[in-house]
Design a protein around this motif. Structure first.
Motif, PDB file in Angstrom:
ATOM      1  N   ALA A   1       0.831  -1.202   0.000  1.00 41.82           N
ATOM      2  CA  ALA A   1       0.000   0.000   0.000  1.00 41.82           C
ATOM      3  C   ALA A   1       0.870   1.258   0.000  1.00 41.82           C
ATOM      4  CB  ALA A   1      -0.930   0.001   1.207  1.00 41.82           C
ATOM      5  N   ALA A   2       1.991   1.216   0.678  1.00 41.08           N
ATOM      6  CA  ALA A   2       2.882   2.374   0.704  1.00 41.08           C
ATOM      7  C   ALA A   2       3.469   2.647  -0.673  1.00 41.08           C
ATOM      8  CB  ALA A   2       3.994   2.153   1.720  1.00 41.08           C
ATOM      9  N   GLN A   3       3.666   1.606  -1.464  1.00 39.34           N
ATOM     10  CA  GLN A   3       4.190   1.784  -2.818  1.00 39.34           C
ATOM     11  C   GLN A   3       3.128   2.342  -3.748  1.00 39.34           C
ATOM     12  OE1 GLN A   3       5.650  -2.019  -3.971  1.00 39.34           O
ATOM     13  NE2 GLN A   3       7.466  -1.896  -2.681  1.00 39.34           N
ATOM     14  N   VAL A   4       1.886   1.953  -3.552  1.00 40.76           N
ATOM     15  CA  VAL A   4       0.814   2.368  -4.449  1.00 40.76           C
ATOM     16  C   VAL A   4       0.293   3.755  -4.086  1.00 40.76           C
ATOM     17  CG1 VAL A   4      -1.525   1.823  -5.223  1.00 40.76           C
ATOM     18  CG2 VAL A   4       0.138  -0.002  -4.918  1.00 40.76           C
ATOM     19  N   ARG A   5       0.214   4.072  -2.817  1.00 38.63           N
ATOM     20  CA  ARG A   5      -0.399   5.304  -2.342  1.00 38.63           C
ATOM     21  C   ARG A   5       0.223   6.568  -2.954  1.00 38.63           C
ATOM     22  NH1 ARG A   5      -5.203   6.594  -0.320  1.00 38.63           N
ATOM     23  NH2 ARG A   5      -5.135   5.666   1.710  1.00 38.63           N
ATOM     24  N   PRO A   6       1.542   6.704  -3.065  1.00 39.15           N
ATOM     25  CA  PRO A   6       2.089   7.939  -3.613  1.00 39.15           C
ATOM     26  C   PRO A   6       1.695   8.200  -5.067  1.00 39.15           C
ATOM     27  CG  PRO A   6       3.781   6.752  -2.430  1.00 39.15           C
ATOM     28  CD  PRO A   6       2.581   5.859  -2.532  1.00 39.15           C
ATOM     29  N   LEU A   7       1.210   7.185  -5.749  1.00 40.98           N
ATOM     30  CA  LEU A   7       0.834   7.363  -7.142  1.00 40.98           C
ATOM     31  C   LEU A   7      -0.545   7.992  -7.282  1.00 40.98           C
ATOM     32  CD1 LEU A   7       2.111   3.945  -8.524  1.00 40.98           C
ATOM     33  CD2 LEU A   7       3.269   6.155  -8.575  1.00 40.98           C
ATOM     34  N   GLY A   8      -1.156   8.372  -6.169  1.00 42.58           N
ATOM     35  CA  GLY A   8      -2.447   9.028  -6.213  1.00 42.58           C
ATOM     36  C   GLY A   8      -3.622   8.079  -6.133  1.00 42.58           C
ATOM     37  N   ALA A   9      -3.396   6.860  -5.710  1.00 40.11           N
ATOM     38  CA  ALA A   9      -4.468   5.880  -5.607  1.00 40.11           C
ATOM     39  C   ALA A   9      -5.359   6.200  -4.410  1.00 40.11           C
ATOM     40  CB  ALA A   9      -3.898   4.480  -5.464  1.00 40.11           C
ATOM     41  N   THR A  10      -6.646   5.931  -4.570  1.00 40.21           N
ATOM     42  CA  THR A  10      -7.567   6.089  -3.447  1.00 40.21           C
ATOM     43  C   THR A  10      -7.437   4.888  -2.527  1.00 40.21           C
ATOM     44  OG1 THR A  10      -9.374   4.949  -4.549  1.00 40.21           O
ATOM     45  CG2 THR A  10      -9.204   7.330  -4.923  1.00 40.21           C
ATOM     46  N   GLU A  11      -8.020   4.997  -1.352  1.00 40.30           N
ATOM     47  CA  GLU A  11      -7.954   3.893  -0.398  1.00 40.30           C
ATOM     48  C   GLU A  11      -8.615   2.643  -0.967  1.00 40.30           C
ATOM     49  OE1 GLU A  11      -9.233   2.807   4.174  1.00 40.30           O
ATOM     50  OE2 GLU A  11      -9.226   4.892   3.527  1.00 40.30           O
ATOM     51  N   GLU A  12      -9.731   2.814  -1.674  1.00 39.28           N
ATOM     52  CA  GLU A  12     -10.423   1.672  -2.275  1.00 39.28           C
ATOM     53  C   GLU A  12      -9.552   0.991  -3.318  1.00 39.28           C
ATOM     54  OE1 GLU A  12     -11.884   4.769  -2.163  1.00 39.28           O
ATOM     55  OE2 GLU A  12     -13.084   4.348  -0.376  1.00 39.28           O
ATOM     56  N   GLU A  13      -8.808   1.781  -4.086  1.00 40.52           N
ATOM     57  CA  GLU A  13      -7.914   1.205  -5.096  1.00 40.52           C
ATOM     58  C   GLU A  13      -6.769   0.439  -4.446  1.00 40.52           C
ATOM     59  OE1 GLU A  13      -8.446   4.443  -8.708  1.00 40.52           O
ATOM     60  OE2 GLU A  13      -7.036   4.866  -7.071  1.00 40.52           O
ATOM     61  N   VAL A  14      -6.270   0.964  -3.341  1.00 40.66           N
ATOM     62  CA  VAL A  14      -5.194   0.275  -2.618  1.00 40.66           C
ATOM     63  C   VAL A  14      -5.700  -1.053  -2.084  1.00 40.66           C
ATOM     64  CG1 VAL A  14      -3.681   0.361  -0.599  1.00 40.66           C
ATOM     65  CG2 VAL A  14      -3.970   2.386  -2.036  1.00 40.66           C
ATOM     66  N   VAL A  15      -6.885  -1.047  -1.484  1.00 39.24           N
ATOM     67  CA  VAL A  15      -7.456  -2.280  -0.939  1.00 39.24           C
ATOM     68  C   VAL A  15      -7.666  -3.286  -2.061  1.00 39.24           C
ATOM     69  CG1 VAL A  15      -9.505  -3.273   0.152  1.00 39.24           C
ATOM     70  CG2 VAL A  15      -8.491  -1.174   1.064  1.00 39.24           C
ATOM     71  N   ALA A  16      -8.183  -2.847  -3.197  1.00 37.67           N
ATOM     72  CA  ALA A  16      -8.408  -3.749  -4.323  1.00 37.67           C
ATOM     73  C   ALA A  16      -7.089  -4.312  -4.844  1.00 37.67           C
ATOM     74  CB  ALA A  16      -9.159  -3.024  -5.433  1.00 37.67           C
ATOM     75  N   ALA A  17      -6.060  -3.487  -4.896  1.00 39.16           N
ATOM     76  CA  ALA A  17      -4.752  -3.950  -5.376  1.00 39.16           C
ATOM     77  C   ALA A  17      -4.128  -4.974  -4.422  1.00 39.16           C
ATOM     78  CB  ALA A  17      -3.809  -2.754  -5.550  1.00 39.16           C
ATOM     79  N   VAL A  18      -4.280  -4.742  -3.140  1.00 44.76           N
ATOM     80  CA  VAL A  18      -3.734  -5.690  -2.147  1.00 44.76           C
ATOM     81  C   VAL A  18      -4.475  -7.016  -2.237  1.00 44.76           C
ATOM     82  CG1 VAL A  18      -3.516  -6.157   0.321  1.00 44.76           C
ATOM     83  CG2 VAL A  18      -2.860  -3.932  -0.595  1.00 44.76           C
ATOM     84  N   ARG A  19      -5.785  -6.957  -2.357  1.00 45.55           N
ATOM     85  CA  ARG A  19      -6.555  -8.204  -2.484  1.00 45.55           C
ATOM     86  C   ARG A  19      -6.178  -8.955  -3.745  1.00 45.55           C
ATOM     87  NH1 ARG A  19     -12.314  -5.866  -0.378  1.00 45.55           N
ATOM     88  NH2 ARG A  19     -11.823  -6.047   1.832  1.00 45.55           N
ATOM     89  N   ALA A  20      -5.985  -8.248  -4.838  1.00 46.70           N
ATOM     90  CA  ALA A  20      -5.581  -8.898  -6.093  1.00 46.70           C
ATOM     91  C   ALA A  20      -4.204  -9.528  -5.957  1.00 46.70           C
ATOM     92  CB  ALA A  20      -5.607  -7.877  -7.229  1.00 46.70           C
ATOM     93  N   ALA A  21      -3.288  -8.836  -5.281  1.00 46.62           N
ATOM     94  CA  ALA A  21      -1.931  -9.375  -5.090  1.00 46.62           C
ATOM     95  C   ALA A  21      -1.966 -10.607  -4.203  1.00 46.62           C
ATOM     96  CB  ALA A  21      -1.041  -8.307  -4.480  1.00 46.62           C
ATOM     97  N   MET A  22      -2.844 -10.627  -3.214  1.00 45.78           N
ATOM     98  CA  MET A  22      -2.922 -11.787  -2.319  1.00 45.78           C
ATOM     99  C   MET A  22      -3.520 -12.987  -3.045  1.00 45.78           C
ATOM    100  SD  MET A  22      -3.963  -9.886   1.220  1.00 45.78           S
ATOM    101  CE  MET A  22      -3.932 -11.347   2.239  1.00 45.78           C
ATOM    102  N   ARG A  23      -4.395 -12.754  -4.026  1.00 48.34           N
ATOM    103  CA  ARG A  23      -4.973 -13.861  -4.793  1.00 48.34           C
ATOM    104  C   ARG A  23      -3.983 -14.442  -5.793  1.00 48.34           C
ATOM    105  NH1 ARG A  23      -9.198 -10.790  -7.088  1.00 48.34           N
ATOM    106  NH2 ARG A  23      -9.842  -9.626  -5.286  1.00 48.34           N
ATOM    107  N   ALA A  24      -3.037 -13.633  -6.227  1.00 51.59           N
ATOM    108  CA  ALA A  24      -2.089 -14.069  -7.263  1.00 51.59           C
ATOM    109  C   ALA A  24      -1.067 -15.040  -6.728  1.00 51.59           C
ATOM    110  CB  ALA A  24      -1.391 -12.861  -7.857  1.00 51.59           C
TER     111      ALA A  24
END
Length: 74
Positions: free
Chosen positions: A51-74
């Protein structure tokens, strides 16, 4: 032979073995819960780092949560 196996297979009558059962189960519960807690802490640290890597790129909290969930499924 592990300590748990030594307790579980110690000589004795049926009643004394039954009396030891809660102690053996409690000991195994502590071992397993400690391992699960460690795994959960590692996953949380991984998610925070991601989340710390994604957040500076301007991602919203919902986008961060979705990205983390996708990474955990992969």
């Amino acid at each position: 032979m592990s300590a748990f196996a030594g307790i579980a297979t110690r000589p004795g009558d049926e009643q004394s073995r039954r009396d030891r059962t809660p102690a053996v189960l409690a000991a195994w519960g502590l071992v397993v819960s400690t391992l699960l807690l460690g795994a959960a802490r590692e996953l949380a640290a991984l998610a925070r780092g991601f989340a710390a890597q994604v957040r500076p790129l301007g991602a919203t909290e919902e986008e961060v949560v979705a990205a983390v969930r996708a990474a955990m499924r992969a």
